[in-house]
Write a protein that holds these residues in place. Structure first.
Motif, mmCIF file in Angstrom:
data_model
loop_
_atom_site.group_PDB
_atom_site.id
_atom_site.type_symbol
_atom_site.label_atom_id
_atom_site.label_comp_id
_atom_site.label_asym_id
_atom_site.label_seq_id
_atom_site.Cartn_x
_atom_site.Cartn_y
_atom_site.Cartn_z
ATOM 1 N N SER A 1 15.951 19.016 77.977
ATOM 2 C CA SER A 1 15.023 18.652 77.331
ATOM 3 C C SER A 1 15.047 18.930 76.329
ATOM 4 N N ILE A 2 15.357 19.321 75.043
ATOM 5 C CA ILE A 2 15.867 19.816 73.818
ATOM 6 C C ILE A 2 16.638 18.357 73.061
ATOM 7 N N SER A 3 15.955 17.610 71.436
ATOM 8 C CA SER A 3 17.265 16.592 71.482
ATOM 9 C C SER A 3 16.641 17.442 69.911
ATOM 10 N N SER A 4 17.426 15.915 68.830
ATOM 11 C CA SER A 4 17.273 16.814 67.721
ATOM 12 C C SER A 4 17.026 15.120 66.633
ATOM 13 N N ILE A 5 15.914 15.317 65.704
ATOM 14 C CA ILE A 5 15.887 14.553 64.488
ATOM 15 C C ILE A 5 16.950 14.509 63.890
ATOM 16 N N ARG A 6 18.339 14.040 63.720
ATOM 17 C CA ARG A 6 18.802 13.783 62.900
ATOM 18 C C ARG A 6 19.144 13.328 61.220
ATOM 19 N N LYS A 7 18.986 13.493 60.553
ATOM 20 C CA LYS A 7 19.196 13.279 58.707
ATOM 21 C C LYS A 7 20.558 13.290 57.764
ATOM 22 N N SER A 8 21.055 14.275 58.656
ATOM 23 C CA SER A 8 22.438 14.734 57.857
ATOM 24 C C SER A 8 23.130 14.747 59.723
ATOM 25 N N GLY A 9 24.579 14.733 59.113
ATOM 26 C CA GLY A 9 25.804 14.411 60.543
ATOM 27 C C GLY A 9 25.278 16.046 61.124
ATOM 28 N N THR A 10 25.481 16.761 60.378
ATOM 29 C CA THR A 10 25.683 18.613 60.626
ATOM 30 C C THR A 10 25.027 19.331 60.361
ATOM 31 N N TYR A 11 23.632 19.339 59.805
ATOM 32 C CA TYR A 11 22.235 20.091 59.247
ATOM 33 C C TYR A 11 21.163 19.979 59.494
ATOM 34 N N GLY A 12 20.520 20.853 59.212
ATOM 35 C CA GLY A 12 19.061 20.234 59.677
ATOM 36 C C GLY A 12 18.137 19.941 60.507
ATOM 37 N N PHE A 13 18.924 19.521 61.378
ATOM 38 C CA PHE A 13 18.946 19.562 63.077
ATOM 39 C C PHE A 13 17.477 19.858 63.246
ATOM 40 N N ALA B 1 27.592 35.661 58.416
ATOM 41 C CA ALA B 1 27.856 34.370 58.410
ATOM 42 C C ALA B 1 28.472 33.513 57.224
ATOM 43 N N TYR B 2 29.121 32.854 57.784
ATOM 44 C CA TYR B 2 29.219 32.144 56.357
ATOM 45 C C TYR B 2 29.956 30.522 56.953
ATOM 46 N N SER B 3 29.397 29.323 55.964
ATOM 47 C CA SER B 3 30.110 27.481 57.112
ATOM 48 C C SER B 3 30.527 27.327 56.012
ATOM 49 N N VAL B 4 31.331 25.984 56.083
ATOM 50 C CA VAL B 4 31.311 25.113 55.634
ATOM 51 C C VAL B 4 32.288 24.037 55.874
ATOM 52 N N GLY B 5 31.754 22.559 55.255
ATOM 53 C CA GLY B 5 32.203 21.803 56.419
ATOM 54 C C GLY B 5 32.203 20.386 55.398
ATOM 55 N N ASP B 6 33.337 19.776 55.376
ATOM 56 C CA ASP B 6 33.259 18.730 54.834
ATOM 57 C C ASP B 6 33.072 16.728 55.987
ATOM 58 N N ASP B 7 33.103 16.070 55.477
ATOM 59 C CA ASP B 7 32.958 14.813 55.949
ATOM 60 C C ASP B 7 33.830 15.024 57.457
ATOM 61 N N TYR B 8 32.811 13.624 58.350
ATOM 62 C CA TYR B 8 33.768 13.754 59.657
ATOM 63 C C TYR B 8 34.008 12.589 60.163
ATOM 64 N N ALA C 1 28.986 10.965 55.836
ATOM 65 C CA ALA C 1 29.004 12.014 54.737
ATOM 66 C C ALA C 1 28.330 13.353 54.934
ATOM 67 N N ALA C 2 28.930 14.240 54.892
ATOM 68 C CA ALA C 2 28.641 15.063 56.429
ATOM 69 C C ALA C 2 29.407 16.481 55.374
ATOM 70 N N ARG C 3 29.091 16.516 54.166
ATOM 71 C CA ARG C 3 29.458 18.168 53.605
ATOM 72 C C ARG C 3 28.594 19.222 53.888
ATOM 73 N N PHE C 4 28.652 20.134 53.344
ATOM 74 C CA PHE C 4 27.714 21.353 53.820
ATOM 75 C C PHE C 4 28.401 22.607 53.495
ATOM 76 N N ASN C 5 27.436 23.695 53.584
ATOM 77 C CA ASN C 5 27.951 25.288 52.721
ATOM 78 C C ASN C 5 26.751 25.592 52.547
ATOM 79 N N ARG C 6 26.996 26.852 54.132
ATOM 80 C CA ARG C 6 25.920 27.548 54.130
ATOM 81 C C ARG C 6 26.141 29.185 54.196
ATOM 82 N N LEU C 7 25.927 30.320 53.542
ATOM 83 C CA LEU C 7 25.141 31.620 53.481
ATOM 84 C C LEU C 7 24.591 32.357 54.268
ATOM 85 N N ASN C 8 25.185 33.180 55.219
ATOM 86 C CA ASN C 8 23.745 33.819 56.297
ATOM 87 C C ASN C 8 24.601 35.417 55.673
#
Length: 758
Positions: free
Chosen positions: A148-160, A274-281, A290-297
């Motif tokens: 029952s949940i979908s996401s608005i996607r403006k990026s391929g991998t982040y900020g859903f 937690a640390y996550s990093v990714g590139d284009d897919y 284009a899907a670069r991201f770099n996140r540290l929590n």
């Protein structure tokens, strides 16, 4: 010597047989077990139980009689505590102590879905791929496991951005531990509240659908409550920890997370990161996205047991993201730095009507920077940069009173939200080359909300009723109004009062069939973006959006009908809902207003529409075929209609069907899984917003998890096994000449390793 040895072996064999016979006889003796509330220790009558062919109902003192047997599970059912299964080892321990404490399922009967992020050790969901969930870098993506949940996607991998039954943005009340919120500082919502959740410290996401549970804030379309781990106090100081890592091939995504700390008799302290990093897919058509991201929590959590009845808790978390690609937006995220701080106090009162008193305070601070410097623009007319921030303060206090076969929650809460930020535009070409323009995006806007709430649960044999009410006071204003904005509106302040009410209940006809009916009415004032955004393209199309401080509160009159049927290991749930919406907040084009940027086709102003409708259904069918095989079929559908314009509401996801087949082998240590998802085409679109139809698609994933030892687990699999080229209906389009939607990743392999000593 041989004769002596043989006699010794015979004696040993005889002793073992006698010991086992005595042991089995001891376990087969009847044991009285008193069922008690885990929180306040009160006995629980009227609990239906099934155990090794035995069944019955607990008496007025909560006592049941069991003939214990090793390896057998105890099944409990109660209108207040839900359906619970108690492991064999816990049943044997309860038989020895005479007491079994169980946790109340507060929202069991509501239209609710639970997403288990980090199951407790030994729980039934221990291998529900929890290691992969803890490594998720975006809670919005994690929530997509719910049909029952979908996401608005403006990026391929982040900020859903989560969309629940067609409700989105401020129509959803998204909170951490029932109180804390985070407001997007980015006008384009690159940093929605879900992206700020510290996933590796979350145990579950509680999804409350509809305007029925009014305890956690002003709720319009539903509440998503992320619950963090509770402190664990142990008799002896014990070091605890967890470490996990994963790698995904498509996008070269590397994720790591860990927790370390000490649990003692009076304190439980843990640091996490937690640390996550990714590139284009590459998508299913072989196109690079284009899907670069770099996140540290990172952060820490402290729990203190200041007495047998009182605990204190403090959690501090920092999220830092940088260089994230948003191909559907005119800018990319350059830096997002967020601090979440909260403190809580809990007190339990024994042998009193007042059972518990819980209080929480929090502060959330978001600093966001974005620019267009990495965008490929031909010609490059200007360089643009936006620096924005939001601050949230608030608190909540709640009392619980226990009476004879009923209990009451009562409390109050407060939220303060502010946003400020400016966009800087440096012109590079044309007659204005060299000029710099500064746009006041948020106008230093503020919204303050104060609320009183109460919820009364009435328990009777065979049914339960819940009455919920809430009264909110909402005040909004701006401290730095833009001259152009002020010229359009005479009054920039708003003061409103919002009453919300709901009533519902569930009738248990027998152990197999139950029927629930819920009615609710909720209203909400417009949020900061809807009131004060100052000509910034934040919607579905590239029009600049203009806030409207004169918006009327929107109203949701909703009904949910829930049918549940369970027989043995098979369970069927059907939930039908309908929402009659009044003064629904939408937008319309203002041809008399000029956009701030020549690239925008025009200006849209937030307005109220008189009537709108949302209706739909969800269903699930779960069955345990055998000890080794189970399946889960779920379906969700929402129909949205703008009654004024006689067209579909925008951004409503299509009919979605999912089927999961799960195996369990080697004493539940190996669990393979196949997941099939089919999304139907969506041809009901809002053409006035430039929304386009979406084709249907089918995606297959395959996974396997292996519990190598008690602390060590390994899982892996393949996502999009068939390398299907597809995109979600709520995925925005890449800003280019082709305006191609953001396609989801093609085939991708992943592997996850987790070491858990918690």
């Amino acid at each position: 010597m041989k004769i002596k040895s043989l006699l010794s072996g015979t004696r040993m064999f005889f002793c073992v047989v006698v010991f086992l016979a005595i042991g089995n006889d001891a376990y087969s003796q009847g044991k009285s077990i008193k069922l008690m509330d885990k929180q306040d220790g009160t006995p629980i009558p009227d609990v239906h139980y099934t155990y090794n062919g035995q069944s019955g109902i607990s008496d007025e003192q909560g006592v049941i009689l069991l003939h214990l047997k090793l390896g057998e599970t105890l099944y409990l059912s109660h209108v207040q505590y839900g359906k619970q299964s108690i492991a064999s080892s816990d049943v044997i321990s309860a038989g020895n102590s005479g007491i079994l404490k169980i946790q109340e399922a507060e929202n069991y009967l509501l239209p609710v879905t639970l997403v288990l992020v980090r199951p407790e050790t030994g729980g039934a969901g221990t291998l529900e791929f929890s290691a992969q969930s803890k490594l998720a870098h975006d809670a919005g993506a994690l929530l997509e496991s719910v049909s029952s949940i979908s996401s608005i996607r403006k990026s391929g991998t982040y900020g859903f951005e989560p969309v629940l039954r067609g409700f989105k943005y401020d129509q959803i009340n998204l909170v951490l531990d029932g109180v804390q919120t985070a407001s997007a500082a980015c006008p384009n919502r690159m940093d929605p509240g879900a992206s700020q959740v510290p996933i590796n410290m979350i145990t579950q996401a509680e999804i409350l659908k509809g305007p029925y549970s009014l305890r956690y804030g002003n709720v319009f379309g539903g509440t998503i409550n992320f619950k963090s781990s509770e402190p664990e106090f142990r008799e002896k100081a014990t070091p605890v920890g967890r470490l996990g890592t994963s790698y995904e091939t498509n996008g070269t995504i590397l994720r790591t997370e860990g927790v370390a700390g000490v649990s003692g008799k009076k304190a439980d302290f843990r640091v996490f990161g937690a640390y996550s990093v990714g590139d284009d897919y590459t998508d299913g058509e072989g196109v690079d996205i284009a899907a670069r991201f770099n996140r540290l929590n990172w952060g820490g959590k402290l729990g203190l047991k200041i007495s047998e009845a009182q605990t204190l808790g403090v959690m501090v978390s920092n999220n830092f993201a940088k260089d994230v690609d948003f191909p559907a937006l005119p800018m990319d995220l350059r830096k997002d730095n967020t601090w979440l701080i909260n403190a809580s106090h809990s007190a339990t009162f024994y042998e009193h009507s007042l059972s518990t008193w819980k209080t929480s305070l929090y502060g959330t601070f978001v600093n966001h920077e974005m620019d267009n410097l990495d965008k490929v623009l031909d010609p490059r007319m200007m360089d643009a940069y936006t620096d924005a921030s939001t601050q949230n303060y608030g608190g909540r206090t709640e009392l619980r009173f226990n009476f004879d076969r009923s209990h009451v929650f009562a409390g109050l809460d407060y939220r303060s939200e502010s946003a400020e930020g400016h966009r800087t535009r440096e012109m590079l070409m044309g007659p204005m080359a060299g000029k710099v323009f500064i746009d006041n995006v948020w106008q230093d806007a503020e919204v303050h909300r104060s609320g009183l709430f109460g919820e009364w649960h009435v328990h009777r044999t065979g049914y339960q009723l819940v009455f919920s009410g809430r009264l909110d006071m909402n005040n909004s204003t701006v401290n730095d109004p833009d001259a152009r904005f002020s010229s359009i509106y005479n009054d920039l302040e708003s003061n409103t009062v919002h009453p919300s009410l709901s009533v519902g209940g569930t009738r248990f006809f027998n152990e197999k069939i139950s029927l629930g009916l819920w009615l609710g009415r909720a209203s909400r004032s417009a949020g900061i973006a809807e009131r004060y955004i100052n000509q910034f393209p934040v919607g579905l199309d590239p029009y600049e959006m203009l806030g409207n401080p004169n918006l009327d509160p929107e109203i949701n009159n909703q009904v949910d009908l829930i049918l549940a049927f369970q027989e043995g290991s098979m369970r069927l749930d059907i939930n039908v809902f309908a929402s009659a919406l009044r003064d629904y907040i939408s937008s319309e084009i203002r041809p008399d207003l000029q956009p701030a940027m020549s690239s925008a086709p025009g200006v849209r102003q937030f307005v109220n529409i008189d009537k709108a409708l949302m209706t739909g259904f969800e269903g699930s069918w779960k069955q345990q075929f055998s000890d080794n095989l189970s399946h889960d079929l779920s379906v969700a559908f929402t129909y949205g209609q703008n009654k004024d314009a006689d067209e579909a509401l925008p951004e409503i996801p299509p009919l979605d069907v999912r089927y999961r087949l799960t195996g369990s082998f080697a004493d539940n240590k190996i669990r393979p899984e196949i997941l099939l998802r089919h999304s139907f085409k969506q041809d009901r679109v809002a053409t006035s917003y430039g929304e386009t139809k979406t084709p249907e698609f089918t995606v297959v994933d395959a996974k396997i998890a292996w519990q190598i030892s008690a602390p060590l687990s390994l899982s892996g699999g393949v996502l999009n096994l068939l390398d299907t080229a597809y995109y979600e209906h709520l995925a925005r389009s890449v800003r280019s000449a082709e305006a191609r939607p953001i396609y989801s990743p093609g085939r991708s392999f992943y592997i996850t390793l987790s070491l858990n000593f918690l």
